[in-house]
Design a protein around this motif. Sequence first.
Motif, mmCIF file in Angstrom:
data_model
loop_
_atom_site.group_PDB
_atom_site.id
_atom_site.type_symbol
_atom_site.label_atom_id
_atom_site.label_comp_id
_atom_site.label_asym_id
_atom_site.label_seq_id
_atom_site.Cartn_x
_atom_site.Cartn_y
_atom_site.Cartn_z
ATOM 1 N N CYS A 296 85.882 -35.530 64.945
ATOM 2 C CA CYS A 296 85.532 -34.549 63.917
ATOM 3 C C CYS A 296 86.544 -33.404 63.911
ATOM 4 C CB CYS A 296 84.131 -34.009 64.202
ATOM 5 S SG CYS A 296 83.619 -32.696 63.091
ATOM 6 N N CYS B 68 78.404 -36.014 62.435
ATOM 7 C CA CYS B 68 78.838 -35.416 63.695
ATOM 8 C C CYS B 68 77.628 -34.867 64.453
ATOM 9 C CB CYS B 68 79.853 -34.304 63.452
ATOM 10 S SG CYS B 68 80.429 -33.617 65.025
ATOM 11 N N SER C 92 78.540 -31.710 60.745
ATOM 12 C CA SER C 92 79.427 -32.103 59.648
ATOM 13 C C SER C 92 79.196 -33.566 59.303
ATOM 14 C CB SER C 92 80.895 -31.909 60.039
ATOM 15 O OG SER C 92 81.185 -30.548 60.194
ATOM 16 N N HIS D 265 86.201 -30.491 62.953
ATOM 17 C CA HIS D 265 85.624 -29.159 63.161
ATOM 18 C C HIS D 265 85.874 -28.675 64.585
ATOM 19 C CE1 HIS D 265 82.011 -26.446 63.965
ATOM 20 N NE2 HIS D 265 82.773 -25.781 63.116
ATOM 21 N N PHE D 266 85.451 -29.479 65.562
ATOM 22 C CA PHE D 266 85.599 -29.012 66.948
ATOM 23 C C PHE D 266 85.777 -30.162 67.922
ATOM 24 C CE2 PHE D 266 84.450 -26.007 70.447
ATOM 25 C CZ PHE D 266 85.292 -24.976 70.055
ATOM 26 N N HIS E 43 77.675 -30.301 65.418
ATOM 27 C CA HIS E 43 77.289 -29.196 64.531
ATOM 28 C C HIS E 43 76.945 -29.673 63.129
ATOM 29 C CE1 HIS E 43 80.382 -27.715 67.486
ATOM 30 N NE2 HIS E 43 79.269 -27.145 67.887
#
Length: 509
Positions: free
Chosen positions: A461, A479, A484, A463-464, A482
């Motif tokens: 992902c 995900c 996504s 994002h992180f 968080h």
Amino acid sequence: MNRDGKNRSLWQDWPAPYQPLNSGGCDYNKVYDALIVGGGITGLTTGVLLQEAGLDCLLAEARTIGFGTSLGTTAHLNTLMDTPYPLIEKRFGLSGARLVAKAGEKAIALVETFTAETAVACNFERKTAWLVAATAEERQRLDEIREASLRAGLTAYPVSDCPVKLPFLAGCCFEAQGQVNAGAYLCSLAQRFEESGGIILEHTLVDETERETDYHKVSTMEGVIKARRLIYATHIPPGVNQFSVLCAPYRSYAVAFTLADGHYPDGLAYDMKEPYNYFRTQRVGDRDYVIAGGFDHKCGHEENTENVFRQLEAMVRAYFNVSEIAYKWSSQYFEPADGLPYIGRYPGREETFVATGFSGNGFTFGTFSAILISELIMSGESEFESLFSPSRLKPLASAKNLVMENADVVAEWLAGFWKNDKISLLTELAPGDARVVEWEGKSLAIYKSETGKIYAVNAVCPHFGCKVSWNNTERSWDCPCHGSRFSFDGSLLTGPALSGLQGRDLDES
Ligand code: FES
């Protein structure tokens, strides 16, 4: 109308005649009074309130109106919240509990007013809600909820039956709840916003933002938008920020079905299981449907999401004489660490506002967020500001648990991964199936379409850095960290990630 999954919700086939359009486009030389990011219930309601208060507003939606959770809602409107009043009172005091009840009342009243003022048939109705206990432990909790709800100012009283024949030991009624046709209502809001001069930009993903002296510069693919105020109405704010830690993503499931005996229940009914299940009747077009929902789980924690629908369907067939399951869909919500959403001024960011963490009360808190944020912008204050402030400190202990809970899934999910070579991968993957595979030191998320086409994208992902997992009923990569979500081809469905999963050519891997 489109939403962020393969399954169609009850609302997608019943839009109002009006289809939201880009009403004239954006003037990139102008400084708007407010840029609202997100075209769901929160963004559209905020747009209407601010535009009608005299501001010049622009609304940017990454996909289309209602694409995220707003078209996946079950659109019940409550003062009876997911976080029970005894807990709210314990954490935020009696005054806090009374304000939460008042917030719910104001939200329902606003929807009632707006639906009365539009020509669009939104089927808003005030309804009584039944909360039903099936065990002694549930009855004790029910009594505590009723007493705390009364202290909060709600009308609640014991009852001896329920319109839905749930296992029943005790019950309590809550007056003055509400329900609405979500698709029609969203369309009516978009129409009202544009008619009052607001501009909607669909397919406009907001990327970088930068603060000049007295306005924001907001980058989009189409150009740089300038606005004095920035409002994130995106369900969860995009990017890496504290709200990804404070809010945990959950999936919830719903079906809409018709009855063979015509005995549609009049009212909202909730059991007290954890997670709870709920039932109500909704008229759309010229047909009645029972909506049933529940079976929530953390995003990315269920290996076979299609199986959840089987369990939900089995439950409704036990309680109802079902004629046809007409719709089934799942959607996402975010659970806040301390039980109340984060609505108000974005911590540390000038003239920026945020609303997130609505639990299962998205239509209520989304509407209320518009009320609170518009009060903060138009008058500089609100009686609700402190209670819902995104800067409040209470969640820290709980937030730690949420982070740990969200992180644990990756190892668990990886345990089932294939170790395979390309040939067996391509032959053994069934049409419509997907896997995350470890291959030559890389993690690939691979989906084989019904026609046999292979889509291979990076499973990490953006994002992180967590690994995504497959949601087989919505055909999406979700995900677990968080929340996504990405389409089978890696394109971004919903944040907080700002970009999709990068594609990979199998021949070059
Ligand atoms: Fe945060 Fe994926 S949503 S790592």
